[in-house]
Design a protein around this motif. Structure first.
Motif, short mmCIF file in Angstrom:
data_model
loop_
_atom_site.label_atom_id
_atom_site.label_comp_id
_atom_site.label_asym_id
_atom_site.label_seq_id
_atom_site.Cartn_x
_atom_site.Cartn_y
_atom_site.Cartn_z
N TYR A 188 0.85 -1.20 0.00
CA TYR A 188 0.00 0.00 0.00
C TYR A 188 0.88 1.23 0.00
O TYR A 188 1.90 1.29 0.68
CB TYR A 188 -0.87 -0.03 1.26
CG TYR A 188 -1.76 1.17 1.43
CD1 TYR A 188 -1.28 2.35 1.99
CD2 TYR A 188 -3.10 1.12 1.06
CE1 TYR A 188 -2.11 3.44 2.16
CE2 TYR A 188 -3.93 2.21 1.24
CZ TYR A 188 -3.44 3.37 1.79
OH TYR A 188 -4.25 4.46 1.96
N ASP A 189 0.49 2.21 -0.76
CA ASP A 189 1.18 3.50 -0.68
C ASP A 189 0.23 4.57 -1.17
O ASP A 189 -0.84 4.26 -1.69
CB ASP A 189 2.45 3.47 -1.55
CG ASP A 189 3.53 4.38 -0.99
OD1 ASP A 189 3.17 5.44 -0.40
OD2 ASP A 189 4.71 4.05 -1.12
N GLU A 190 0.62 5.79 -0.96
CA GLU A 190 -0.23 6.88 -1.43
C GLU A 190 0.61 7.82 -2.27
O GLU A 190 1.72 8.19 -1.88
CB GLU A 190 -0.82 7.65 -0.23
CG GLU A 190 -1.72 6.81 0.65
CD GLU A 190 -2.47 7.63 1.67
OE1 GLU A 190 -2.11 8.81 1.87
OE2 GLU A 190 -3.40 7.10 2.28
N VAL A 191 0.06 8.20 -3.38
CA VAL A 191 0.75 9.18 -4.22
C VAL A 191 0.26 10.55 -3.80
O VAL A 191 -0.94 10.82 -3.83
CB VAL A 191 0.45 8.95 -5.71
CG1 VAL A 191 1.26 9.91 -6.55
CG2 VAL A 191 0.73 7.52 -6.10
N VAL A 192 1.21 11.38 -3.36
CA VAL A 192 0.84 12.70 -2.86
C VAL A 192 1.09 13.73 -3.95
O VAL A 192 2.16 13.77 -4.53
CB VAL A 192 1.68 13.05 -1.62
CG1 VAL A 192 1.28 14.40 -1.08
CG2 VAL A 192 1.52 11.98 -0.56
N PHE A 193 0.08 14.53 -4.21
CA PHE A 193 0.24 15.64 -5.15
C PHE A 193 0.24 16.92 -4.33
O PHE A 193 -0.81 17.33 -3.82
CB PHE A 193 -0.88 15.65 -6.18
CG PHE A 193 -1.04 14.33 -6.88
CD1 PHE A 193 -2.03 13.45 -6.50
CD2 PHE A 193 -0.19 13.97 -7.91
CE1 PHE A 193 -2.18 12.23 -7.14
CE2 PHE A 193 -0.33 12.75 -8.55
CZ PHE A 193 -1.32 11.88 -8.16
N SER A 194 1.42 17.49 -4.23
CA SER A 194 1.54 18.64 -3.36
C SER A 194 1.24 19.91 -4.15
O SER A 194 1.72 20.09 -5.25
CB SER A 194 2.97 18.67 -2.82
OG SER A 194 3.24 19.89 -2.23
N GLU A 195 0.46 20.79 -3.55
CA GLU A 195 0.10 22.07 -4.18
C GLU A 195 -0.40 21.88 -5.60
O GLU A 195 0.22 22.34 -6.57
CB GLU A 195 1.30 23.01 -4.15
CG GLU A 195 1.75 23.26 -2.71
CD GLU A 195 2.79 24.33 -2.62
OE1 GLU A 195 3.43 24.63 -3.63
OE2 GLU A 195 2.96 24.86 -1.52
N PRO A 196 -1.52 21.19 -5.76
CA PRO A 196 -2.05 20.97 -7.11
C PRO A 196 -2.62 22.26 -7.69
O PRO A 196 -2.93 23.20 -6.96
CB PRO A 196 -3.17 19.96 -6.87
CG PRO A 196 -3.61 20.23 -5.48
CD PRO A 196 -2.41 20.70 -4.73
N SER A 197 -2.73 22.25 -8.98
CA SER A 197 -3.32 23.42 -9.61
C SER A 197 -4.83 23.39 -9.34
O SER A 197 -5.41 22.35 -9.05
CB SER A 197 -3.07 23.40 -11.11
OG SER A 197 -3.76 22.31 -11.68
N GLU A 198 -5.42 24.57 -9.47
CA GLU A 198 -6.86 24.64 -9.19
C GLU A 198 -7.63 23.78 -10.17
O GLU A 198 -8.63 23.14 -9.81
CB GLU A 198 -7.33 26.09 -9.28
CG GLU A 198 -6.87 26.92 -8.11
CD GLU A 198 -7.52 28.29 -8.11
OE1 GLU A 198 -8.49 28.47 -8.86
OE2 GLU A 198 -7.06 29.15 -7.36
N GLY A 199 -7.15 23.78 -11.40
CA GLY A 199 -7.85 22.99 -12.41
C GLY A 199 -7.87 21.51 -12.05
O GLY A 199 -8.90 20.83 -12.13
N LEU A 200 -6.71 21.01 -11.63
CA LEU A 200 -6.64 19.60 -11.26
C LEU A 200 -7.56 19.33 -10.07
O LEU A 200 -8.28 18.33 -10.04
CB LEU A 200 -5.19 19.24 -10.90
CG LEU A 200 -5.00 17.84 -10.35
CD1 LEU A 200 -5.40 16.82 -11.40
CD2 LEU A 200 -3.57 17.62 -9.93
#
Lengths: 246, 445
Positions: free
Chosen positions: A141-153
């Protein structure tokens, strides 16, 4: 400078949300079956390596494609999977390390992410009771972290079951999700994947409980040691006063 | 066949690859081909690239073609490098009679320096110097001519004791002055290296002094310098991270977080000058905060990363001040608490708890060490000098603090060996009379 409202919206979509992170919990691993009577020396097992959403949700909302790099003895060892379910099946006899590369959509990230999984075919208990019915499953198990995503995403993935999206503090307004995106989500339902029956369910509750209990223990010990330290300090104070009486 | 049915795969898609696995490869490796197998193993299955240095076939065949008659004769020669007409003798290779070879072949290496010759007038006009007499200057130039500007030799031979730098300074300044004086205009000479880059005596002295200092540094000093440099680097990095944090502080959302970070960064900065001079206990705390900020900043830069990777970075940042042994102890502690060293389900909450737990264990271990130091200090002071030193087998034991209830504290190790002289309190709990001390177990409470 006068900007049209459209431009404004486009600019906003690119804006990064500071101190916000969204994460996609994933599970990656392999499942292997012994071929039993049909097994030959070089093809004794049938196995599938895969990356899936932790709750079997569709990862294609963030993942564009997955590349599995197999052992060099395989034909075309670089296998690309363009659409969910992101899995690859093969047959063989050997265990080796598979390099899994996740490529994301352009609004998510330019750079791919690398995972490594050791292919497991043979069960832990070597008692020789290999059965065609029993499968060997190893998942991480792991988690993919998206740091500071764009507003669109953020707007795009909001509400999608595969992604954990925090609640934004008040004052943030995001463009509404278009209707077509919502439709696309329903299209590919990985819940009808035949492998689902073997998947592990990862729950954080157990680990959280253990961690909380451990922390309590440690904190209690810290308090105790602190008490002793103050005791000693008090003793030293007394000792310092009458040195000649020794 | 049923497995394929279960997986729902088409039956033709089996690839043939496994046959190509290592077995056929091993066969090709066994063929020597003039090089032994071991060499193949070393070079990874490929023969090492070789260029023949000598053509072996040519070695014994070399017989001179009989067109010319070669003899060797003992003949005299002169060299243009000599000022006298000394005739010396050597062997000469003669081809069909004496070839007039010309000058002695080594005469061309007789190079010398063009040392400037000044007239007395020029001396009176430009070159007088309070620190140099005319005779000294003349002697200097004579020696320069004689020894081709080898200043070390010149300094050795100089009648009055002058340093190499002083001699160089005098020579170069005189030459420069004469050059400029003789030149029709300044522009003609301005490209001459003497004019462009004049000899800077103070710089030279400094340079040589610092070089010799570096050369004569002891290992101890080297280590200290390296430590100071790395600390300075860390502080710089923390400052950059703080600067980035300062930028992020512009958004209203983060108004709470940033003042803390700014405080930490400011505190780190004020602590930095004192850090470099004195290694205080405060420094590790400051640097941990810096490390954590730096780790968080680098993660944010990555934009996309795995939670397990993030946890690793934060754990490393938190244990940056701890040695390898301490880190192992933390892991042991975790195992005794039945906690996975790497969480099996690394969600955000789990990772946060895990990190906090590790930090708390570190704090606990540090406190225990502190406690033990204090205890030893106190027992030393009370001075039970009547106790005989321990037998070698119990060398590594640790005093039990009877007054505080039976807890066995951690092993001190080397420190015990040094403090063999003054006595110690005898171990009071025979039940714990292990030869090796027990580390504090997580189950003790």
């Amino acid at each position: 400078m006068v900007r049209s409202s459209e431009d404004n919206e486009k600019k906003n979509l690119v804006n990064k949300l500071k101190d916000v992170e969204i994460s996609a919990p994933i599970v990656y691993g392999n499942i292997a079956f012994w071929l039993g009577k049909k097994a030959s020396e070089y093809q004794s097992h049938k196995w599938t390596v895969y990356v899936r959403g932790a709750t079997n949700e569709d990862l294609s909302v963030v993942v564009k494609r997955v590349v599995f790099q197999l052992h060099s003895s395989f034909n075309n060892p670089t296998r690309v999977v363009e659409s969910p379910p992101f899995e690859l099946s093969e047959s063989g006899w050997g265990e080796f390390e598979i390099a899994i590369t996740l490529h994301f959509h352009s609004d998510v990230s330019e750079r791919p992410l690398h995972l490594y999984h050791h292919l497991k075919l043979y069960p832990e208990d070597d008692s020789g009771s290999m059965s065609v019915k029993k499968s060997v499953v190893v998942e991480s198990y792991d988690e993919v972290v998206f740091s500071e995503p764009s507003e669109g995403l953020f707007a795009r993935v909001q509400g999608h079951p595969a992604v954990i999206v925090p609640r934004l503090p008040a004052g943030f307004s995001l463009p509404p999700v278009s209707a077509e995106d919502a439709d696309k989500r329903k299209r590919m339902d990985p819940k009808d994947n035949p492998l689902t029956q073997w998947f592990t369910i990862f729950s954080e509750a157990d680990e959280l409980l253990k961690l909380a209990a451990a922390r309590q223990q440690v904190q209690a010990q810290i308090a105790r040691v602190r008490r002793q330290l103050t005791l000693i300090d008090g003793q030293h104070q007394q000792q310092l006063k009458p040195p000649s009486e020794l | 066949m049923d497995a394929k049915d279960i997986l729902g795969l088409p039956k033709n898609s089996l690839s043939i690859p496994p046959e190509k696995k290592s077995r056929p490869q091993k066969d090709s490796q066994r063929k020597p081909d003039g090089i032994s197998r071991e060499v193949y193993a070393l070079t990874g299955g490929v023969p090492p690239p070789l260029m023949p240095s000598l053509d072996v076939n040519q070695l014994k065949k070399r017989q001179k073609s009989e067109n010319e008659k070669i003899t060797w004769e003992w003949l005299s020669f002169t060299s243009s490098a000599r000022k006298d007409d000394l005739k010396l003798y050597h062997w000469v290779r003669v081809v069909n009679g004496t070839p007039p070879t010309g000058d002695y072949s080594f005469a061309k290496y007789n190079k010398s320096v063009d040392v400037i010759k000044y007239t007395d007038e020029e001396y009176e006009k430009h070159l007088t110097d309070p620190e140099w007499t005319k005779e000294e200057t003349e002697e200097l130039f004579e020696l320069c001519e004689r020894f081709d500007l080898r200043f070390v030799v010149i300094a050795d031979r100089f009648s009055t004791s002058r340093s190499v730098e002083e001699l160089k300074n005098r020579y170069y300044s005189v030459s420069r002055t004469i050059l400029i004086a003789r030149a029709p205009s300044l522009a003609d000479v301005s490209n001459h290296p003497l004019v462009k880059d004049p000899y800077n005596i103070s710089q030279e002295v400094d340079r040589k002094r610092s070089l010799s200092m570096v050369l004569s540094q002891t290992k101890h000093q080297e280590r200290k310098d390296a430590e100071v440099l790395s600390e300075a680097k860390k502080i710089m990095e923390a400052r950059m991270a703080a600067a980035k944090a300062a930028q992020a502080a512009e958004l209203a959302v983060t108004s709470n977080a940033s003042p803390e970070r700014m405080e930490k960064a400011a505190a780190a900065e004020t602590a930095s000058p004192s850090n470099i001079q004195a290694t205080s206990g405060v420094a590790p705390l400051m640097s941990i905060a810096e490390n954590a900020a730096a780790a968080a900043a680098s993660l944010r830069k990555l934009k996309v990363y795995l939670r397990t990777y993030a946890l690793d970075q934060m754990v490393q940042a938190a244990s940056s001040s701890a040695g390898l042994r301490t880190i192992k102890r933390v892991e042991q502690f975790l195992q005794e608490l039945k906690v996975n060293l790497k969480p099996k389900v690394p969600t955000k909450a789990v990772c946060a708890e895990h990190l906090e737990l590790r930090k708390e264990i570190l704090t606990l271990l540090n406190l225990q060490k502190l406690l033990q130091n204090k205890e030893e200090g106190s027992s030393y002071r009370e001075g039970s000098y009547t106790e005989t030193p321990d037998t070698p087998k119990d060398r590594a034991f640790v005093p039990d603090s009877v007054s505080f209830g039976a807890i066995s504290t951690e092993r001190v190790g080397k420190r015990d060996q040094k403090r063999k002289g003054p006595g110690r309190e005898a171990p009071s709990s025979p039940a714990q009379s292990n030869k090796r001390p027990r580390k504090l177990k997580a189950t003790d409470s």
